[in-house]
Structure formats: C-alpha cells, structure tokens
Design an enzyme around this catalytic site. Structure first.
Site, PDB file in Angstrom:
ATOM      1  N   ARG A 170       0.843  -1.001  -0.093  1.00 43.95           N
ATOM      2  CA  ARG A 170      -0.045   0.064   0.122  1.00 43.95           C
ATOM      3  C   ARG A 170       0.852   1.306  -0.140  1.00 43.95           C
ATOM      4  O   ARG A 170       0.606   2.261  -0.775  1.00 43.95           O
ATOM      5  CB  ARG A 170      -1.062  -0.105   1.240  1.00 43.95           C
ATOM      6  CG  ARG A 170      -2.196  -0.833   0.997  1.00 43.95           C
ATOM      7  CD  ARG A 170      -2.929  -1.164   2.164  1.00 43.95           C
ATOM      8  NE  ARG A 170      -4.287  -2.124   1.553  1.00 43.95           N
ATOM      9  CZ  ARG A 170      -5.060  -2.367   2.716  1.00 43.95           C
ATOM     10  NH1 ARG A 170      -5.040  -2.083   3.929  1.00 43.95           N
ATOM     11  NH2 ARG A 170      -6.017  -3.128   2.126  1.00 43.95           N
ATOM     12  N   TYR A 177      -6.098  -1.030  -6.891  1.00 40.36           N
ATOM     13  CA  TYR A 177      -5.521  -2.053  -6.327  1.00 40.36           C
ATOM     14  C   TYR A 177      -4.941  -1.966  -4.999  1.00 40.36           C
ATOM     15  O   TYR A 177      -4.871  -1.066  -4.543  1.00 40.36           O
ATOM     16  CB  TYR A 177      -4.793  -2.860  -7.537  1.00 40.36           C
ATOM     17  CG  TYR A 177      -3.273  -2.214  -7.884  1.00 40.36           C
ATOM     18  CD1 TYR A 177      -2.880  -1.148  -7.154  1.00 40.36           C
ATOM     19  CD2 TYR A 177      -2.866  -2.796  -9.023  1.00 40.36           C
ATOM     20  CE1 TYR A 177      -1.718  -0.350  -7.883  1.00 40.36           C
ATOM     21  CE2 TYR A 177      -1.669  -2.376  -9.671  1.00 40.36           C
ATOM     22  CZ  TYR A 177      -1.028  -1.152  -8.913  1.00 40.36           C
ATOM     23  OH  TYR A 177       0.063  -0.399  -9.397  1.00 40.36           O
ATOM     24  N   GLU A 178      -4.482  -3.113  -4.230  1.00 38.96           N
ATOM     25  CA  GLU A 178      -4.110  -3.217  -2.957  1.00 38.96           C
ATOM     26  C   GLU A 178      -4.986  -2.504  -2.051  1.00 38.96           C
ATOM     27  O   GLU A 178      -4.654  -2.082  -1.042  1.00 38.96           O
ATOM     28  CB  GLU A 178      -2.757  -2.509  -2.812  1.00 38.96           C
ATOM     29  CG  GLU A 178      -1.805  -2.960  -3.841  1.00 38.96           C
ATOM     30  CD  GLU A 178      -1.398  -4.383  -3.709  1.00 38.96           C
ATOM     31  OE1 GLU A 178      -1.715  -5.056  -2.643  1.00 38.96           O
ATOM     32  OE2 GLU A 178      -0.695  -5.128  -4.752  1.00 38.96           O
ATOM     33  N   GLY A 179      -6.572  -2.936  -2.213  1.00 41.88           N
ATOM     34  CA  GLY A 179      -7.446  -2.283  -1.560  1.00 41.88           C
ATOM     35  C   GLY A 179      -8.020  -1.297  -2.178  1.00 41.88           C
ATOM     36  O   GLY A 179      -7.129  -0.007  -2.327  1.00 41.88           O
TER      37      GLY A 179
END
Lengths: 600, 600
Positions: free
Chosen positions: B296, B440-442
């Site tokens: 993140r 992406y990545e949350g």
C-alpha cells in the site's frame, strides 16, 4: 456487456413537471409539444438509443475506425446501418426549422434526445452531433442560396457536416491559423491548409460531408479579426442538388486517441479545395462562435451522458456483487455476503452520481428552453433574460458539467473495483470517452475565462445579477417549505459565496487581471454548484407538491427529496472552499520563474 | 516522446535536509547512509531510471504483453533486458536485509528509488515491486528454511515474486475465497483454484517466479479466520537450490486493461500445484497484511510517480506551446503568441501539481523513515511512535496519494489540450496507468474504512492524538516565522477541522456506524491535506533557514516557500468543506431503497 436504459421518466419529469413545457404552448413550435407528444418522442427516442445504439458502444470502442489506402474511412460494424435507421426515423430533424425539413420542435426535446444518444454511444452520436453545429452556422450566417442548397440534406442527415478550426500549431488561439482561402474568378475560394482533430471528418455514413472551415483570405489581418468561414463540401454539389466532382479535401490520417475510438478524428488536408464563404469576410469568428455555443451546450450534455451511463452500470453492479457485510450487521444473513449497496462509501458515490446526473439533466434541459426563449419568447424582456442566462451559463454547463461528469464516471468505475479497470466491463470506456469532453470545443480553462473574462462583465453584469436574484428569490421561497428549508439555506449560502467571489474579482481584477484568471476555474465550479442547487430547489418543490397532492408514484418523488437533501449536504460546502481559494489570488501562482518548475 | 528526469535534487532535499537522515547514523543500517552515499545512490538511480526505463514506457504501453500458446508470457521489447541491467546493478537489494544478500540501507532510499522507477515506467516497476511484497511476507512469517531457500534469489531479483489474493467472485472480502490447499503426506499442500488480477503473474524476466497464494485448508473456518498463506513456486526448487520440475500453476489468460499494459495481469490457474504453508494455519490474513501494508505504501508512491511524470511533461509543453496572450499584455511581443506559462489557469494546474508532488514525496519518504524507525529506533517509545504514525497514515498515503495523484495526472493532461488526448504524446498513459493505483491493493474506499474503522480507534486513539499534537506543535512553532505564519495558521485550522470531524465520528458513530462509513472517504482526504501541510511546514522551515543562512541555491529554496504558500492557499480550504460534508452524516446516503436508484 454494459447496460443502458434511457432515463425517460426523469426526462419527462423535468420537461413536463419542472419546466412545464406545455405552459409555453403560445410560442411557435411549442404548440405541437403537448404532454402526450413529448412523452411519445421521449419514450421512442429512449427505445431507439437503448436498442440500436447502445449495443454498438463497446464493440465500436474495440474496433475503432480504419483509414483505407484510398483515404476513405470505415467506421465500426453497425455504425453505418444505425445511422440509416436514425435518418429514416427522422431523429436528426427534431428541433430543426420546418422551413428546411425539420420538425420545428423545442430544443428541449432535441437536447433530451442528444443525452440519450450520447449515453448510448458517444462516439456514434458525434457524427450527427457535429452536423448540428454546422447546420446552426449556416442557418445563422449562410446566404439564402447556401441554406437552400445544404440545409435540407444536412438536417435530414442525408449528408453530414463537420467543423474545421484547429491546426497543428493552434487550437485555442485561432488568430494563428494558416489555412489560406484564395478567391477564384467565380466567387468561390481555393482553400489550402491542414486541419487536425476533425471529428467525423471522413466516414462511410453518407454520400457527402459538408465541412465548415476557418481560413484566411490573402489580405486578411493577422489576428482573429482576419478569419473567414467557408463551406467546403467533400463532393461538390451541382445546382440541381445532385452530386458532382470530388473536391480536393481528404483525410490524411486518423488520430490514436484515449477514447471515442468509434469516431473518426481526422487530419484533413485541403489542397486548393473549392469553398464558399459563409457570411462576411473576416467575420468568421462570430459565425464560428454560433457553432461553438451550440456545440458547447452539446458537450455539456455529453458530460452528463457518460456520467449517466456509468451510473446505471454501477447501480447494477452494486446490486449484483456481494462483498463484506453491512456495518450495522449482516443485511442478508442467509447469504455469504451482503451486496455492495450496504456500504455507505459505495452509496456515497452512487448518491453523488444520482444528484449530479439528475441536477445536470435539469440544467441542460432548462438551458435548452432558454435557447428557444431567446428566439421565441413573447416579450423582448423575456427574450433578453433568456439570452442573458444561457450566455452566462453556457461555459458553466460545458465546463462544470464535463469536469463533474468525468469525475462521476471515474467514481462509477471505482464501484467496480478491479473489474472497473478491465475493458470488457465497459467502465473504462465511459471514463476514456468522458475525458475528451473536458478538452474539446474549448478546454475547460478556456470556458472558465469565457465566464469570468467576458460573460460576467457583459452589459454591466446584467446577466450575473439576474442569476443571483433568481437564485435568492427561489431559495427564499423554498425556505418556507419544511422539506426544502435545509437545501434552500445551503443554496442561498453558496449563492452568497458566489456573490462574494464576484465582488472579489471586481475589486482585485482591475489592479491585476491575473487575479481573475487565477480564480476562474474555481469560480466556474462555484457557479455550477449554485446552478445545480437552483435546479434541485425546483425539482424538490415539484416533488413536495406531488407528494402533498398524492398524485401517485410517491417513491419517485420521495427519492427526489432525499437526493435534493444529499445535494445540499455534499455539494454546496465546496462553494465556501472555492471562494477561499479564489481569494488566494494570483501572487503565489504567478511568482515563480519558469525555470523553477523544472526538476534538477 | 514523453520526457522524464528523476527529481533527484528534490529527493535529496527531503532526505538530507528535511528528514536529516545522517542524524540517525546511530541506528543499524543508517550508519552507511552518509550524505555522500545517499547522493550517489539517488543520482545513479535517477540516471538508470531515466535512461533505461523511461524510454520503454510508451512502447511498453503500445505493445502490451502477449500470452503464447504454451502459456508463457512475452513482455514488451526491452523489458527483459532492462530487468537484467536492474538486477546486475543490484537495485532490488537496496533496503533488503544483509543477511539475505541485501544492502540493508534505510527504506528511505528504497522508496526514493521506487518513485523514480515507477515514474519512468510503472508497468515495468511492478515486476520487481510485487517481488518486494512477497519478500516482506516471507521475511516476517516464513520459516528459516523457507527464508534461506527463497529470499536470497528473490532479493537479488534472480527470481521474481507475486501476490495471489483475488478470485473471480471476491477481492475485498477475502473470507469468500475458494482456492483449496489439501495436505500432502510430505508436509506440502496441493493447491487448487483460480486467482485473477495477478500482476506479473507470468513473464519472461526470470527462470522462476515465487507465488504467494491465499488458500483454505480442508477444515478451515468459512471466513477470514480460515485463510492460510502458501509459497507456490512456478518451478519447484531442489534442496540444493537448483530448479526442478515445473509446478502445476499456469497463466490461463491476460486481462485487457485500461492501462499498465506492459505488466502481465494474469488469470492464474492452480491445478493441484505444490505449495508450502507460510506461518501458521488460518493465520494467512495477518501474513497477507504484512505484504499489503508494504504494498500500500508502494502504491501511494505510484500515485506520486504518475503525477510527477505527467507534471514534468506538462511543464515542458507549457514552455513550448504558444497560444494566446498574457492577461497583462503580451509577454513576448516579438512572438506571435505567448507560451502557455503566462496563463494563470495553466499555472494554477502546474502549481497544484508542484505542491502535491513535492509534498507527497516528503510524506512518502517520511513514511519510509517511520518504517525503519518502527524496527530500529533506539527506544521503545520512539519505535511505538513510528509504528503508530505509519499505521495511521498508510491508508492516507495510499488513498489520498493515489486519488490526488490521479487528479494531478488528469490536470497535466489538460495542459496539453487536444494533444493530451492523443496517445503518442504519452499523457493518456499517465492517466490510464495512474487509475489503477486507486483500485488495487485495497480500493480507496477500503483504505478509508481501514483508517476510520480500525486505525482511529486503535489503542484508544493514541496514534491520531499523537498526529494531532505533532501538527499543532509544528504549526505553533512555525507561526513565529514570518515566511511561514500564513501557512501555519491554515494548517492549524485544517487540523482543527480534522479534530472536529474525529469528534463527530466519536459522537455519532456509536449510535449508527454508517455515520462513520459515510464520511470515511472525506476524512481520509482531510488527513491527507493535513499530513501534506505538516510536510510543507517542515520543508518551508528548512527553506527559510537555508535562505537566511545564505547557503546558496536560493532560487530552489525560494520556490519551496512560494509553493508552501500556494499549498496553504489552495489545498487547506477543502478541509472545512470536507468536515461539513462529513457532518451531513449517513441519513440521506442510506435512506433510499435500492429500487430508487434504477432508471425508469
């Protein structure tokens, strides 16, 4: 495959209930527009766009256009056939003048249809859309002979039209154009030069394309005061209306663009092509602005259209996709997960899109009505008021409408998570297509300067004062109604911020005009918020009355009131922040030398 | 072709002058990081990325990746060779532990390099970038044997690594995953299932790829408490480290994406592939979060990187393109038009990008220092403070950094007008590549919920209180300095708004948690503004001191002060608007039934 359903109930709500179009039946063209007629046009237009145009949107993006070796352009599969259906059904003639084969209906109906067309397939819609721009210029400035020769076939869509302004070295600054127009002995001109970014410049829809081209005559002043406008048909038109020889204009190449792949964006080469001047020599810019103003409103509608299409798909996805649980505990305990609809942040994005699209639709249709009233209202006072308001708000509809339209499409893509980034889902296309609307027909920074540099001061600020008064009056009236009091206070406050920013420009623009330029974009957004606020006040009022009267469809009207409340809570606070930014002025923006921007 | 120059002077300014990295030389790993060493790494890294990676960015976007009939994937021309150079130069080893062949340098240097790599070529950078995520999980949770077997070759980039979380029906809600891991007799597992959106899942860079895969063992609880993490090498590794048989994992197809075309986004099929559990059974989510937190921060850096690359090109274009005249009269009367740089609205966009990228760079590098201090600071108190702050701000760096990074790329594209929409200019790519960072990545809505739903309340709000106190203390100190007083007051005010919003959540979240969810995204942006404000206070302070001391390079430090002022004037006002939006609460957002969102 993405879904699309024309929002006909919402369009009818605005046209019949908010604008009350029937009440204008005393005006020419409006007498035909009965509620039944309006409903029939809207529903049938909605059906056509959803069934014929929408299914070609994703495939059109994937296929794009092809320039063939002979310079002809092949559009994506189905595009040409869809245009034949469009033409046969007479959709291009809705609000065109009856004198040239149009139906003479109010622009309100034309705009409603433009939204549906563009939501269903923006790239496709640009082919007839650009034709409308060309038609409006010939209508306003063409000779009777030119009008008779070209308008009926353009209005019927037998031929299409284009607008040729931009050149490789200039877009915004048209004073720099180099395309030359040298007089021929017969009164025509030989046009030579290169135009770029010509939407729909070449295509396979029709037997002829009527190009409207800006060029300079040999002795023209070297500035915007030396621009003339010319009609340059792809195929020369004989006096009997039949097609003659191919003209010396051709598509040199197609651009590779971020979006609107289904529209042929052409480099157009004019090699001594024969053209005829439209209007007076060196007055081309004025004629061009007639095209541009119509086109700018159309682009504002496009901003709305992509937001709407993206919204509908996000609503569908949020119902279908199950992920996580409601913060208040499982909403559907028998399922492994709840739908995205339970998540407040997903709903925030959807409500934002709902509040924007419905408010923007009202603003666009209200704007279309002003266009009609400018020409047709009963009194000079009403005509002037309509003209003032639409002149003032054209850059706002274009600039704010497309900025917020793009942001909305991006948010709707966000609802899809990773799937939003995959082309097959179609959300990327809405974002990529929406992106051009912020750029073409005058980039939004140019719109902002048109608003603060020209429109604000025109006639001693008459238009903006009228706008302020209108908003204040309607907000004051709405404050008396409990369902609307909160919204009314917020809109009134936002209007106050807008007035304060206007005053700040007046006080600080004289000493340094950069103070106005530095705040122009923020100001345009402020006015967009207030204008949408005005629309939400009106829609809220109609909804409250309908609920009180118990006219049925209560869920629809209740949703309008909730959305109006959302608009007040989440859109209007930005007005204060934008004012504070404007009041920062130009100093920090203009101070640094150019070298200070480079990286070392 | 787009330009790129690594902003090494700015990176060195932050590392040496603002963070004063040399002052940490008492900590392990930092002792090597002398100013000379830092400068050498930064400059050489800048050169490598600009000369080797940037020239492959546009062509990589145009070519994309190809999946061959045998399931292998061919990356764009030059990508593989660039990776060989990267590997040979040891760029992947910068901040990896010395025990496994890394250089053990502070993460600050690794982050600086990550920015340059990603600006030069985001799609390329994801290949080694994902490897870093996989390395961090094995470092934290792998057995000694696993670490010895995989880490040295992954750190040296002889092998790459991936992260396999998402499945067709679930991304955010990993409790729903279906991939199974059935124990084999020898302690390994047979992994079966389909993973999607696997960045760098298959490629031609290296002889092996180490997949980290989330899966469920047969008796695992049917929730996030039943997820385990597995190492699944593409090619099995013998005990002596040599490569053995091909494992039963393959790339089923590549996704067609809006951007990052040069990165292979794979559907990965696991057909009884052999895997080894990392850490404890059913504790995979915790291990996954170690990867995710590192990733993140890396994605936040990517948001910065695309804004920076787009900014540099817009600066260049604004110098080259002549259009219109300055509002204050012609700046260069001997030219036919002035450059775009004279226009306040163009400068507004450029200053906005300058203020964001420089502030965000400081925040990312400061964040990297906190990562180091979490493990290495001398006292428990310092370690805890660093851990608190970076835990709190990780979702902000990711969420705010990528939202604003995307918006910045869009604005820089806008500077180009119509040319920004043409793929060959490269601005579309920056926008399309930046778009994935918000997802992406949350997705950023998930980041916002992580911030308000988890991070705020942790340890009784210790982290956020520490953050508030830090900002207040630095703002109070800066108010005494005339050059910074204006900014300090604005940052203090924004911090006050953030505190008020926090209080509002506390007061209204208990009765209805949706009140927190409905404001989460706004809150994340508020905290981003305040965090960048803190960085601008620090940078302003250093600049003011340098100017007072007459250390030279006055233009550089002066520009920092002007940009700091711009930040205060144009970024901080949004904090108040965001607070007002938060205080709107959840009612209007949650009230409508799902049917009310559909169009009729």
């Amino acid at each position: 495959m993405p879904v699309y359903k024309a929002p006909t109930r919402d369009a009818r709500f605005v046209i019949n209930e908010v604008l009350k179009l029937e009440s204008y039946s005393n005006l020419p063209g409006f007498e035909q527009a009965t509620a039944d007629m309006i409903d029939a046009v809207i529903e049938e237009g909605g059906r056509f766009t959803a069934e014929v145009l929408a299914p070609l949107n994703l495939s059109g993006d994937q296929q794009g256009c092809t320039r063939n070796a002979d310079g002809s352009v092949t559009t994506p599969s189905g595009f040409k056939e869809a245009h034949a259906q469009f033409r046969e059904a007479g959709w291009g003639t809705l609000s065109a003048p009856e004198q040239f084969g149009g139906q003479g209906l109010p622009h309100v109906l034309g705009f409603a249809m433009e939204e549906f067309v563009s939501s269903a397939n923006q790239a496709w819609g640009m082919y007839p859309g650009l034709t409308n721009g060309a038609v409006s210029a010939i209508l306003a400035k063409g000779s009777a002979e030119q009008q008779a020769k070209y308008l009926p076939k353009m209005i019927s869509n037998e031929w299409l039209g284009t607008m040729n302004l931009t050149e490789p070295h200039c877009g915004t600054d048209l004073g720099l154009i180099r395309t030359r127009a040298v007089p021929n002995a017969d009164g025509s001109y030989a046009i030579t030069g290169t135009k770029i970014f010509i939407s729909a410049g070449e295509n396979d829809f029709t037997a002829n394309i009527i190009h409207l081209v800006l060029a300079k005559t040999p002795d023209a002043p070297d500035s915007t005061k030396g621009i003339s406008l010319f009609i340059v048909p792809k195929v020369l038109v004989n006096d009997d209306g039949s097609l003659g020889a191919r003209n010396a204009v051709s598509c040199g190449s197609l651009e590779h663009k971020m979006g609107i792949h289904g529209n042929a964006t052409c480099v157009m080469n004019y090699d001594g092509a024969t053209g005829w001047m439209v209007g007076e020599e060196n007055k081309g810019l004025a004629a061009m602005f007639i095209m541009m103003n119509a086109a700018r409103l159309g682009v504002g509608v496009q901003g709305l259209s992509q937001a709407e299409a993206a919204y509908q798909n996000a609503v569908q996805y949020a119902q279908d996709r199950r992920q996580g649980r409601a913060l208040t505990g499982p909403a559907e305990p028998d399922q492994k997960a709840d739908t995205l609809f339970v998540h407040p942040d997903v709903r925030r994005m959807l409500m934002d899109a709902k509040a924007f699209t419905e408010g923007m639709r009202a603003l666009c249709l209200w704007g279309a009505l002003q266009v009609d009233l400018t020409h047709k209202a009963a009194t000079e006072e009403e005509r002037q008021m309509a003209d003032d308001l639409i002149s003032l708000l054209t850059p706002v509809i274009k600039g704010y409408g497309t900025d917020k339209g793009f942001d909305t499409a991006v948010n709707m893509q966000q609802v899809f998570g990773g799937h939003g980034y995959i082309e097959e889902w179609g959300m990327s296309q809405f974002v990529r297509d929406a992106r051009i609307t912020q750029i073409y027909e005058g980039a939004n920074g140019v719109q902002a300067m048109d608003l603060v540099g020209r429109k604000l001061a025109q006639n001693g600020g008459r238009a903006v004062q009228a706008f302020f008064a209108l908003v204040d009056a309607e907000a004051a009236a709405a404050k008396a109604k409990p369902e609307l009091a909160g919204l009314a206070e917020r809109v009134e406050k936002a209007n106050g911020e807008l007035k304060a920013a206007t005053m700040w420009f007046m006080q600080n623009g004289m000493t340094n005009p950069n103070n106005v330029g530095a705040g122009a974009h923020h100001y345009m957004h402020m006015m967009g918020i207030v204008a949408l606020g005005l629309m939400w006040l009106r829609m809220g009022e109609v909804a409250a009355e309908a609920l009180a009267a118990g006219t049925g469809d209560a869920a629809f009207y209740k949703a309008k009131l909730v959305t109006a409340r959302y608009f007040g809570e989440r859109f209007t606070p930005d007005a204060g922040a934008l004012r504070r930014k404007i009041e920062g002025g130009a100093e920090a923006i203009m101070e640094l030398p150019v070298e200070a921007f480079a990286r070392a």
